[in-house]
Design a protein around this motif. Structure first.
Motif, PDB file in Angstrom:
ATOM      1  N   PHE A   1       0.827  -1.214   0.000  1.00 25.70           N
ATOM      2  CA  PHE A   1       0.000   0.000   0.000  1.00 25.70           C
ATOM      3  C   PHE A   1       0.861   1.264   0.000  1.00 25.70           C
ATOM      4  CE2 PHE A   1      -3.697  -2.385   2.151  1.00 25.70           C
ATOM      5  CZ  PHE A   1      -4.388  -2.509   0.961  1.00 25.70           C
ATOM      6  N   HIS A   2       2.029   1.169   0.637  1.00 27.47           N
ATOM      7  CA  HIS A   2       2.889   2.346   0.768  1.00 27.47           C
ATOM      8  C   HIS A   2       3.443   2.815  -0.582  1.00 27.47           C
ATOM      9  CE1 HIS A   2       2.733   2.156   5.115  1.00 27.47           C
ATOM     10  NE2 HIS A   2       3.076   0.888   5.080  1.00 27.47           N
ATOM     11  N   GLY A   3       3.417   1.938  -1.594  1.00 26.48           N
ATOM     12  CA  GLY A   3       3.960   2.316  -2.895  1.00 26.48           C
ATOM     13  C   GLY A   3       2.914   2.765  -3.896  1.00 26.48           C
ATOM     14  N   VAL A   4       1.640   2.679  -3.521  1.00 30.23           N
ATOM     15  CA  VAL A   4       0.560   3.018  -4.454  1.00 30.23           C
ATOM     16  C   VAL A   4       0.648   4.468  -4.931  1.00 30.23           C
ATOM     17  CG1 VAL A   4      -1.939   3.343  -4.655  1.00 30.23           C
ATOM     18  CG2 VAL A   4      -1.031   1.261  -3.603  1.00 30.23           C
TER      19      VAL A   4
ATOM     20  N   ILE B   1     -18.271 -15.887  13.627  1.00 29.47           N
ATOM     21  CA  ILE B   1     -16.939 -16.082  14.211  1.00 29.47           C
ATOM     22  C   ILE B   1     -15.860 -15.863  13.162  1.00 29.47           C
ATOM     23  CG2 ILE B   1     -15.369 -17.790  15.230  1.00 29.47           C
ATOM     24  CD1 ILE B   1     -17.821 -19.019  16.614  1.00 29.47           C
ATOM     25  N   LEU B   2     -16.085 -16.398  11.966  1.00 26.49           N
ATOM     26  CA  LEU B   2     -15.116 -16.245  10.880  1.00 26.49           C
ATOM     27  C   LEU B   2     -14.954 -14.779  10.492  1.00 26.49           C
ATOM     28  CD1 LEU B   2     -16.063 -19.257   8.554  1.00 26.49           C
ATOM     29  CD2 LEU B   2     -14.038 -19.052  10.001  1.00 26.49           C
ATOM     30  N   ARG B   3     -16.087 -14.048  10.400  1.00 27.58           N
ATOM     31  CA  ARG B   3     -16.016 -12.633  10.038  1.00 27.58           C
ATOM     32  C   ARG B   3     -15.282 -11.823  11.100  1.00 27.58           C
ATOM     33  NH1 ARG B   3     -21.345 -13.605   8.127  1.00 27.58           N
ATOM     34  NH2 ARG B   3     -22.216 -12.920  10.118  1.00 27.58           N
ATOM     35  N   THR B   4     -15.580 -12.115  12.368  1.00 28.64           N
ATOM     36  CA  THR B   4     -14.926 -11.390  13.461  1.00 28.64           C
ATOM     37  C   THR B   4     -13.435 -11.665  13.483  1.00 28.64           C
ATOM     38  OG1 THR B   4     -16.945 -11.490  14.793  1.00 28.64           O
ATOM     39  CG2 THR B   4     -14.891 -11.024  15.954  1.00 28.64           C
ATOM     40  N   THR B   5     -13.065 -12.937  13.355  1.00 32.32           N
ATOM     41  CA  THR B   5     -11.647 -13.315  13.358  1.00 32.32           C
ATOM     42  C   THR B   5     -10.919 -12.693  12.180  1.00 32.32           C
ATOM     43  OG1 THR B   5     -12.244 -15.428  14.389  1.00 32.32           O
ATOM     44  CG2 THR B   5     -10.035 -15.251  13.449  1.00 32.32           C
ATOM     45  N   THR B   6     -11.551 -12.734  11.007  1.00 29.84           N
ATOM     46  CA  THR B   6     -10.953 -12.140   9.814  1.00 29.84           C
ATOM     47  C   THR B   6     -10.713 -10.650  10.015  1.00 29.84           C
ATOM     48  OG1 THR B   6     -11.995 -13.760   8.343  1.00 29.84           O
ATOM     49  CG2 THR B   6     -11.287 -11.681   7.359  1.00 29.84           C
ATOM     50  N   GLY B   7     -11.689  -9.970  10.595  1.00 34.60           N
ATOM     51  CA  GLY B   7     -11.543  -8.538  10.854  1.00 34.60           C
ATOM     52  C   GLY B   7     -10.378  -8.230  11.773  1.00 34.60           C
ATOM     53  N   TYR B   8     -10.231  -9.017  12.844  1.00 35.45           N
ATOM     54  CA  TYR B   8      -9.123  -8.811  13.777  1.00 35.45           C
ATOM     55  C   TYR B   8      -7.777  -9.025  13.100  1.00 35.45           C
ATOM     56  CZ  TYR B   8     -12.105  -8.538  17.940  1.00 35.45           C
ATOM     57  OH  TYR B   8     -13.029  -8.144  18.885  1.00 35.45           O
ATOM     58  N   VAL B   9      -7.674 -10.087  12.299  1.00 30.76           N
ATOM     59  CA  VAL B   9      -6.406 -10.400  11.633  1.00 30.76           C
ATOM     60  C   VAL B   9      -6.049  -9.309  10.624  1.00 30.76           C
ATOM     61  CG1 VAL B   9      -5.223 -12.028  10.107  1.00 30.76           C
ATOM     62  CG2 VAL B   9      -6.627 -12.887  11.992  1.00 30.76           C
ATOM     63  N   ILE B  10      -7.040  -8.822   9.872  1.00 27.10           N
ATOM     64  CA  ILE B  10      -6.777  -7.759   8.902  1.00 27.10           C
ATOM     65  C   ILE B  10      -6.283  -6.503   9.615  1.00 27.10           C
ATOM     66  CG2 ILE B  10      -7.878  -6.130   7.307  1.00 27.10           C
ATOM     67  CD1 ILE B  10      -9.602  -8.462   6.311  1.00 27.10           C
ATOM     68  N   ARG B  11      -6.938  -6.154  10.721  1.00 24.53           N
ATOM     69  CA  ARG B  11      -6.493  -4.967  11.471  1.00 24.53           C
ATOM     70  C   ARG B  11      -5.082  -5.142  12.011  1.00 24.53           C
ATOM     71  NH1 ARG B  11     -12.027  -4.739  12.747  1.00 24.53           N
ATOM     72  NH2 ARG B  11     -11.828  -6.028  14.612  1.00 24.53           N
ATOM     73  N   LEU B  12      -4.757  -6.346  12.483  1.00 26.32           N
ATOM     74  CA  LEU B  12      -3.411  -6.615  12.991  1.00 26.32           C
ATOM     75  C   LEU B  12      -2.371  -6.478  11.886  1.00 26.32           C
ATOM     76  CD1 LEU B  12      -1.547  -7.526  15.271  1.00 26.32           C
ATOM     77  CD2 LEU B  12      -2.074  -9.903  14.670  1.00 26.32           C
ATOM     78  N   ILE B  13      -2.688  -7.011  10.703  1.00 24.47           N
ATOM     79  CA  ILE B  13      -1.767  -6.916   9.566  1.00 24.47           C
ATOM     80  C   ILE B  13      -1.559  -5.460   9.171  1.00 24.47           C
ATOM     81  CG2 ILE B  13      -1.559  -7.389   7.080  1.00 24.47           C
ATOM     82  CD1 ILE B  13      -2.790 -10.148   7.628  1.00 24.47           C
ATOM     83  N   LEU B  14      -2.621  -4.672   9.169  1.00 23.43           N
ATOM     84  CA  LEU B  14      -2.503  -3.249   8.833  1.00 23.43           C
ATOM     85  C   LEU B  14      -1.620  -2.523   9.850  1.00 23.43           C
ATOM     86  CD1 LEU B  14      -6.175  -2.471   7.700  1.00 23.43           C
ATOM     87  CD2 LEU B  14      -4.126  -2.635   6.247  1.00 23.43           C
ATOM     88  N   ILE B  15      -1.748  -2.877  11.115  1.00 26.20           N
ATOM     89  CA  ILE B  15      -0.902  -2.259  12.162  1.00 26.20           C
ATOM     90  C   ILE B  15       0.554  -2.654  11.967  1.00 26.20           C
ATOM     91  CG2 ILE B  15      -0.376  -2.277  14.634  1.00 26.20           C
ATOM     92  CD1 ILE B  15      -3.421  -2.586  15.126  1.00 26.20           C
TER      93      ILE B  15
ATOM     94  N   THR C   1       2.088  -3.565   9.338  1.00 26.25           N
ATOM     95  CA  THR C   1       2.691  -3.000   8.110  1.00 26.25           C
ATOM     96  C   THR C   1       2.637  -1.471   8.081  1.00 26.25           C
ATOM     97  OG1 THR C   1       0.563  -3.335   6.973  1.00 26.25           O
ATOM     98  CG2 THR C   1       2.252  -5.052   6.711  1.00 26.25           C
ATOM     99  N   GLY C   2       2.260  -0.870   9.202  1.00 31.02           N
ATOM    100  CA  GLY C   2       2.289   0.588   9.292  1.00 31.02           C
ATOM    101  C   GLY C   2       1.218   1.296   8.522  1.00 31.02           C
ATOM    102  N   ASN C   3       0.039   0.677   8.418  1.00 35.75           N
ATOM    103  CA  ASN C   3      -1.055   1.289   7.660  1.00 35.75           C
ATOM    104  C   ASN C   3      -2.155   1.829   8.570  1.00 35.75           C
ATOM    105  OD1 ASN C   3      -0.716   0.882   4.607  1.00 35.75           O
ATOM    106  ND2 ASN C   3      -0.137  -1.110   5.427  1.00 35.75           N
ATOM    107  N   THR C   4      -1.792   2.289   9.742  1.00 33.21           N
ATOM    108  CA  THR C   4      -2.794   2.865  10.656  1.00 33.21           C
ATOM    109  C   THR C   4      -2.498   4.328  10.900  1.00 33.21           C
ATOM    110  OG1 THR C   4      -1.462   2.138  12.554  1.00 33.21           O
ATOM    111  CG2 THR C   4      -3.235   0.673  11.797  1.00 33.21           C
TER     112      THR C   4
END
Length: 226
Positions: free
Chosen positions: A115-118, A207-221, A223-226
């Motif tokens: 995302f940082h290179g877009v 449960i899958l949607r909630t877990t997916t949301g948490y993991v996506i937010r963690l990945i964004l954090i 990778t410095g996308n917050t």
């Protein structure tokens, strides 16, 4: 809905890559651990053509996209693995199974970092790349989380079979022929039946949607996308 080539390029492209790398990872790890079944069949490859299932990789995602489905998923031809040929069958089964979801998380991290290179691209190209990366992030996390459900033949089911005591592993392993029916039941039929009685039985999807949301937010954090 008028589907465009742009829509297809920003959804199907990241989906094909995610599924292809997922399956190739299974074959690569199996080969490293002593089973050359996939290697002999040319499946230890990142060439999408070797893994694409016409219906699961192309037609099904397109149908879901056109029909406004709230989720998009697909599958490739499963990589054949002879677990008995692995040097340590039980631990090998765990490592082969987990290789796919781990690869998807790595791809999600790469997409998020990119995302940082877009902003370095012209506006039109930047938007296309951003949409591809955004969908790659979501698709890869969904594939990783979904596949780690502890139901054979999903990767999580095989991980559970490899780690659980034999008295629990054997009954779980026997569910493999019925695994897809179980998934259809808990993800589709059960919520439909519940809706007829005014009950929300869509627990697994929630449960899958909630877990997916948490993991996506963690990945964004991470990778410095917050």
């Amino acid at each position: 809905m008028n589907i465009t080539l742009y829509d297809l390029s920003v959804w199907v492209l990241p989906l094909v890559i995610a599924i292809t790398f997922h399956e190739a990872a299974h074959g690569f790890v199996a080969h490293r651990l002593g089973d050359d079944t996939a290697y002999k069949l040319g499946r230890v490859s990142f060439n999408p053509i070797r893994h694409i299932d016409p219906f699961g990789t192309l037609i099904l995602p397109a149908i879901l996209l056109i029909s406004h489905s709230p989720f998009l998923f697909g599958y490739a031809k499963p990589v054949p693995v002879n677990f008995r040929a692995l040097r340590n069958p039980r631990i090998g089964m765990v490592l082969v199974a987990i290789a796919g979801p781990v690869t998807n998380i790595v791809l999600a991290l790469i997409a998020a970092a990119a995302f940082h290179g877009v902003g370095l691209l012209p506006a039109n190209a930047a938007q296309w790349l951003f949409d591809n990366l955004k969908n790659a992030l979501v698709i890869n996390v969904i594939l990783a989380i979904f596949n780690m459900m502890p139901i054979p033949p999903l990767d999580g089911g095989r991980v559970a079979v490899g780690l659980l005591p034999r008295v629990l592993a054997l009954p779980l392993a026997r569910l493999e022929p019925f695994g897809m029916l179980i998934l259809i039941g808990v993800l589709i039929l059960l919520p439909l039946v519940g809706s007829q009685f005014g009950l929300n039985l869509d627990v697994i999807s929630a449960i899958l949607r909630t877990t997916t949301g948490y993991v996506i937010r963690l990945i964004l954090i991470v990778t410095g996308n917050t």
